[in-house]
Design a protein around this motif. Structure first.
Motif, mmCIF file in Angstrom:
data_model
loop_
_atom_site.group_PDB
_atom_site.id
_atom_site.type_symbol
_atom_site.label_atom_id
_atom_site.label_comp_id
_atom_site.label_asym_id
_atom_site.label_seq_id
_atom_site.Cartn_x
_atom_site.Cartn_y
_atom_site.Cartn_z
ATOM 1 N N ILE A 77 19.595 8.243 87.071
ATOM 2 C CA ILE A 77 19.384 9.354 88.382
ATOM 3 C C ILE A 77 20.329 10.321 87.930
ATOM 4 C CG2 ILE A 77 19.353 9.506 90.767
ATOM 5 C CD1 ILE A 77 19.090 6.855 90.251
ATOM 6 N N VAL A 78 22.186 10.232 87.949
ATOM 7 C CA VAL A 78 22.635 11.235 88.347
ATOM 8 C C VAL A 78 23.587 12.347 86.986
ATOM 9 C CG1 VAL A 78 24.536 12.952 89.747
ATOM 10 C CG2 VAL A 78 23.476 10.780 90.587
ATOM 11 N N VAL A 79 22.152 12.183 86.186
ATOM 12 C CA VAL A 79 22.373 13.217 84.869
ATOM 13 C C VAL A 79 21.732 14.219 84.484
ATOM 14 C CG1 VAL A 79 21.715 10.197 83.934
ATOM 15 C CG2 VAL A 79 20.033 11.852 84.566
ATOM 16 N N PRO A 80 22.472 14.741 83.556
ATOM 17 C CA PRO A 80 22.231 16.123 83.721
ATOM 18 C C PRO A 80 20.242 16.805 83.145
ATOM 19 C CG PRO A 80 24.030 15.608 82.173
ATOM 20 C CD PRO A 80 23.115 14.622 83.252
ATOM 21 N N ILE A 81 20.252 17.722 83.419
ATOM 22 C CA ILE A 81 18.649 18.324 82.459
ATOM 23 C C ILE A 81 20.070 19.651 82.437
ATOM 24 C CG2 ILE A 81 17.487 19.349 83.708
ATOM 25 C CD1 ILE A 81 16.524 18.068 86.040
ATOM 26 N N ASP A 82 19.097 19.673 80.351
ATOM 27 C CA ASP A 82 19.404 20.110 80.170
ATOM 28 C C ASP A 82 20.973 20.592 79.841
ATOM 29 O OD1 ASP A 82 16.782 21.112 79.211
ATOM 30 O OD2 ASP A 82 16.416 22.269 80.680
ATOM 31 N N GLY A 83 21.603 19.280 79.922
ATOM 32 C CA GLY A 83 22.748 19.615 79.931
ATOM 33 C C GLY A 83 23.968 20.369 80.785
ATOM 34 N N LYS A 84 23.051 20.576 82.017
ATOM 35 C CA LYS A 84 23.179 20.666 83.333
ATOM 36 C C LYS A 84 23.618 20.201 84.306
ATOM 37 C CE LYS A 84 22.843 25.777 81.993
ATOM 38 N NZ LYS A 84 21.366 26.797 82.325
ATOM 39 N N THR A 112 22.408 26.514 94.369
ATOM 40 C CA THR A 112 21.365 26.711 94.148
ATOM 41 C C THR A 112 20.437 26.052 92.938
ATOM 42 O OG1 THR A 112 20.888 28.848 95.911
ATOM 43 C CG2 THR A 112 18.997 28.208 94.836
ATOM 44 N N ALA A 113 21.134 26.392 92.293
ATOM 45 C CA ALA A 113 20.577 25.539 90.459
ATOM 46 C C ALA A 113 20.746 24.273 90.726
ATOM 47 C CB ALA A 113 21.017 26.362 89.960
ATOM 48 N N MET A 114 21.921 23.700 90.991
ATOM 49 C CA MET A 114 22.090 22.217 91.320
ATOM 50 C C MET A 114 21.142 21.787 91.424
ATOM 51 S SD MET A 114 25.338 19.820 91.545
ATOM 52 C CE MET A 114 26.682 20.723 90.314
ATOM 53 N N ARG A 115 20.615 22.566 92.940
ATOM 54 C CA ARG A 115 19.830 21.661 94.028
ATOM 55 C C ARG A 115 18.525 21.899 93.282
ATOM 56 N NH1 ARG A 115 21.712 23.416 99.791
ATOM 57 N NH2 ARG A 115 20.293 22.303 100.997
ATOM 58 N N GLU A 116 18.214 22.494 92.759
ATOM 59 C CA GLU A 116 16.900 22.498 92.307
ATOM 60 C C GLU A 116 16.655 21.647 91.098
ATOM 61 O OE1 GLU A 116 13.985 24.189 93.423
ATOM 62 O OE2 GLU A 116 15.073 24.060 95.016
ATOM 63 N N ARG A 117 18.032 21.837 90.098
ATOM 64 C CA ARG A 117 17.903 20.427 89.074
ATOM 65 C C ARG A 117 17.987 18.972 89.148
ATOM 66 N NH1 ARG A 117 21.658 24.256 87.075
ATOM 67 N NH2 ARG A 117 23.256 22.306 87.630
ATOM 68 N N ALA A 118 18.629 18.489 91.101
ATOM 69 C CA ALA A 118 18.532 17.619 91.145
ATOM 70 C C ALA A 118 17.015 17.561 92.434
ATOM 71 C CB ALA A 118 19.208 17.202 92.654
ATOM 72 N N ARG A 119 16.136 18.548 92.568
ATOM 73 C CA ARG A 119 14.954 18.000 92.133
ATOM 74 C C ARG A 119 14.378 17.961 91.702
ATOM 75 N NH1 ARG A 119 15.709 22.556 96.698
ATOM 76 N NH2 ARG A 119 16.237 22.030 98.440
ATOM 77 N N GLU A 120 14.114 18.899 90.645
ATOM 78 C CA GLU A 120 13.582 18.312 89.316
ATOM 79 C C GLU A 120 13.542 16.539 88.884
ATOM 80 O OE1 GLU A 120 13.135 19.841 84.828
ATOM 81 O OE2 GLU A 120 14.082 21.498 86.620
#
Length: 143
Positions: A77-84, A112-120
């Protein structure tokens, strides 16, 4: 142990960020949704949770998770997306406090970027994705 750890984490957090923390227990669903819409960070302390639906729900709401560094949250779950990063993982009370501080110190753009990655990431666990994968596997079995 879980309750003791959660209590200790909450004590550390409350000492550090007393004016920014609100703890609510057993709230009605409408209040929960309102809180999630207004929240930036959510804490999940369960050790070795096999999956972590609460963490997924936080992320789906765009809340940055600080979850236990074990089992489902760590592996799936709490894993990086594209290294982020999509959130933070912690084990000890000190690590939770450090992660909370890091999350609170993110710039608006970083947050904001982290929250969007979390949603993704949370979208990977949607009912639609599950149903599509289930149908695909059933078709293979029935072929």
């Amino acid at each position: 142990l879980m309750m003791m750890m959660m209590t200790m984490v909450m004590m550390v957090v409350m000492r550090m960020f007393l004016d920014r923390v609100e703890v609510e227990v057993n709230v009605p669903f409408d209040r929960l949704k309102q809180s999630l819409r207004q929240s930036k960070i959510g804490i999940h302390t369960m050790w070795n949770e096999h999956f972590g639906i609460c963490v997924v729900e936080l992320m789906a709401a765009g809340v940055i998770p600080v979850a236990h560094n074990s089992a489902g949250p760590k592996q799936d779950i709490v894993v990086p997306i594209d290294g982020k990063p999509t959130g933070f993982l912690a084990t000890t009370e000190e690590e939770y406090a450090e992660c909370l501080e890091r999350a609170l110190r993110l710039s608006e753009a970083e947050s904001t970027a982290m929250r969007e990655r979390a949603r993704e990431k949370a979208r990977e666990f949607s009912n639609e994705r599950f149903l599509d994968a289930f149908k695909k596997h059933i078709k293979v079995l029935l072929s």
